[in-house]
Design an enzyme around this catalytic site. Structure first.
Site, short mmCIF file in Angstrom:
data_model
loop_
_atom_site.label_atom_id
_atom_site.label_comp_id
_atom_site.label_asym_id
_atom_site.label_seq_id
_atom_site.Cartn_x
_atom_site.Cartn_y
_atom_site.Cartn_z
N SER A 170 0.83 -1.21 0.00
CA SER A 170 0.00 0.00 0.00
C SER A 170 0.86 1.26 0.00
O SER A 170 0.61 2.21 -0.75
CB SER A 170 -0.89 0.03 1.26
OG SER A 170 -1.81 -1.03 1.21
N GLN A 226 -9.14 2.15 -0.74
CA GLN A 226 -8.90 2.47 -2.15
C GLN A 226 -9.85 3.56 -2.61
O GLN A 226 -9.45 4.51 -3.30
CB GLN A 226 -9.05 1.22 -3.01
CG GLN A 226 -7.96 0.20 -2.74
CD GLN A 226 -8.15 -1.10 -3.51
OE1 GLN A 226 -9.15 -1.29 -4.19
NE2 GLN A 226 -7.19 -1.99 -3.39
N ASP A 284 -7.06 -8.09 4.29
CA ASP A 284 -6.28 -8.96 3.39
C ASP A 284 -5.78 -10.23 4.09
O ASP A 284 -5.19 -11.10 3.45
CB ASP A 284 -5.07 -8.20 2.83
CG ASP A 284 -5.51 -7.13 1.83
OD1 ASP A 284 -6.60 -7.26 1.24
OD2 ASP A 284 -4.76 -6.15 1.65
C1 S3P Z 1 -5.58 -1.37 -0.13
C2 S3P Z 1 -6.84 -1.38 0.41
C3 S3P Z 1 -7.62 -2.61 0.60
C4 S3P Z 1 -6.77 -3.87 0.45
C5 S3P Z 1 -5.81 -3.79 -0.69
C6 S3P Z 1 -4.89 -2.60 -0.51
C7 S3P Z 1 -4.89 -0.07 -0.27
O1 S3P Z 1 -8.64 -2.64 -0.36
O2 S3P Z 1 -7.59 -5.00 0.30
O3 S3P Z 1 -5.03 -4.96 -0.77
O4 S3P Z 1 -3.66 -0.05 -0.45
O5 S3P Z 1 -5.58 0.96 -0.20
P1 S3P Z 1 -10.02 -1.83 -0.12
O6 S3P Z 1 -9.64 -0.46 0.18
O7 S3P Z 1 -10.77 -1.95 -1.39
O8 S3P Z 1 -10.67 -2.53 1.01
#
Ligand code: S3P
Length: 450
Positions: free
Chosen positions: A29, A176, A327
């Protein structure tokens, strides 16, 4: 199969104690965000410890296509010469984000308030994932999107040449979505506000503040309110990427289920919006100790020591913790298989729209290997058999999902018979050194069907 390759079958078999240190790669991330915000700053951002997995490399390529200079210096050292907020050039070709939902969603947000167009695609997994969660809020800024039915990729975004700021409440707990709206808000005049009912990972907020943006986070009755003042000049940063707690989860969970293990995983980022798995494991009776707690580059960091834990118990996982371990449910379900009793996981609907439908993928593979699983739309229960009682012996479909592949590799390390993966290729998206690192600890994972 990686987004660029052919299937890579693997077999994971019962191994002796796992021992030693596991230096897992940089946080995925934070790596994506370092490249994207570096590309939106004016001047040179230096990054050390970048995750050099396929997902992040695809984001690096994308930032080059939008006009930033992204240079690899070797050994996880990178630099990005940014083009400034609003300075993206129109890419000459389609942007292929491979397997990465984070990459494509954050980049779509970032370009949606500049007067350029771009077309995005990905692998079969990414092209089946919902994108309306991004195209809906960026439409409020004035961007237009043309995708396949259901808002799926390939998808073209015509950015808003004269964006307006937005106030948006995220309809699902998603860092996200929150991040895409904030990155879009960077090039809108005035204040963009995002409200989230449940806290999700806050790396974007922390990093925006680090790059000099005016960003205020408040607790309000509706949840978390983030207010960003648009059109700042982002100042380049030196970023040290902490090691990824979501990758650390694999050697940690392996150590808990393999008899006699004692593994140290140093320098793990323990941002509270990411660390839910470790609390959950401790509630299950895991011998897990945080050593040397400290702060590095604005993120809490510690060394994790995990030891074989023969008396793990199934628990009801607090649904309020879901976003902080979203995750990690696949590998948690593996540990739950080796625990005594039921592990109940609720409030996890988002698992159905990850790189795969992770409840379905894990339930199928666990059942094939002798574990009973019950499931509903937003919940599942793994009926643990206890240490030494997991049969194994079946092949699982890893459905283009790195975390499904690694989770079943861990399952096979303590099951009676080996567990076969039809394709371990996706592991390279987030943890390219997984096989070597696990082998150094004593795991037996082979690239074959044997
Ligand atoms: C992430 C947010 C998560 C996670 C992904 C990485 C990020 O998804 O599952 O592996 O870096 O913002 P969501 O925000 O859709 O839950």
């Amino acid at each position: 199969m990686s987004s660029h390759g052919t299937p890579l079958p693997m077999t994971s078999r019962k191994c002796g104690p796992l021992k030693g240190q596991a230096h897992v790669p940089g946080d995925k991330s934070i790596s994506h965000r370092s490249l994207i915000l570096g590309a939106m700053a004016v001047g040179e951002t230096r990054i050390t410890g970048l995750l050099e997995g396929e997902d992040v490399l695809d984001t690096a390529k994308a930032m080059r296509a939008f006009g930033a200079e992204v240079i690899e210096h070797g050994g996880g050292e990178w630099s990005v010469h940014g083009v400034g907020v609003g300075g993206f050039a129109e890419p000459e070709n389609v942007i292929d984000c491979g397997n990465s939902g984070t990459g494509v969603r954050l980049i779509m947000g970032a370009m949606s308030t500049t007067g350029i167009s771009a077309t995005f695609t990905g692998d079969a997994s990414l092209n089946s994932r919902p994108m309306a969660r991004i195209t809906d809020p960026i439409a409020l800024f004035g961007a237009q999107s043309y995708g396949r039915s259901g808002g799926r990729l390939p998808l073209t975004i015509v950015g808003a040449a004269e964006p307006v700021p937005v106030e948006y409440t995220t309809p699902m707990p998603s860092a996200q979505v929150k991040s895409a709206v904030l990155l879009a808000g960077l090039n809108a005049p005035g204040q963009t506000v995002v409200i989230e009912k449940e806290a999700t990972r806050d790396h974007t907020e922390r990093m925006l503040a680090g790059f000099g943006a005016e960003i205020v986070v408040e607790d309000v009755a509706e949840g978390h309110k983030i207010t960003l003042t648009g059109q700042p000049e982002l100042k380049p940063q030196t970023i040290v990427v902490p090691r990824d707690p979501s990758s650390a989860a694999f050697p940690v969970c392996a150590a808990l289920i393999v008899e006699g293990s004692d593994v140290l995983v140093p320098n793990i980022g323990l941002n509270p919006t990411r660390a839910g798995l470790f609390t959950t494991l401790q509630e299950m009776g895991a011998d897990l100790v945080f050593e040397n707690m400290r702060e590095e580059g604005g993120e809490p960091v510690a060394d994790l020591r995990a030891k074989f834990s023969p008396d793990l118990k199934g628990i009801e996982v607090d649904p309020a913790r879901a976003a902080s371990m979203i995750d990690e449910y696949p590998v948690l379900s593996v540990v739950a298989s080796y625990a005594q009793g039921d592990t109940v996981m609720r409030g996890v609907k988002e698992l159905r729209v990850k790189e795969s439908d992770r409840i379905d993928a894990m339930a199928k593979g666990l059942r094939a290997n002798g574990i009973e699983v019950e499931e509903g739309d937003d919940w599942w229960i793994v009926k643990g058999r206890g240490h030494g009682k997991v049969a194994g012996g079946a092949e699982v479909d890893t459905v283009l999902d790195h975390r499904i592949a690694m989770s079943f590799a861990i399952l096979g390390m303590a099951s009676e018979k080996p567990v076969r993966l039809n394709d371990g290729g996706p592991i390279a998206t987030s943890f390219p050194i997984f096989e070597r690192l696990m082998a150094d600890l004593g795991a037996q994972i082979e690239r074959s069907n044997s």
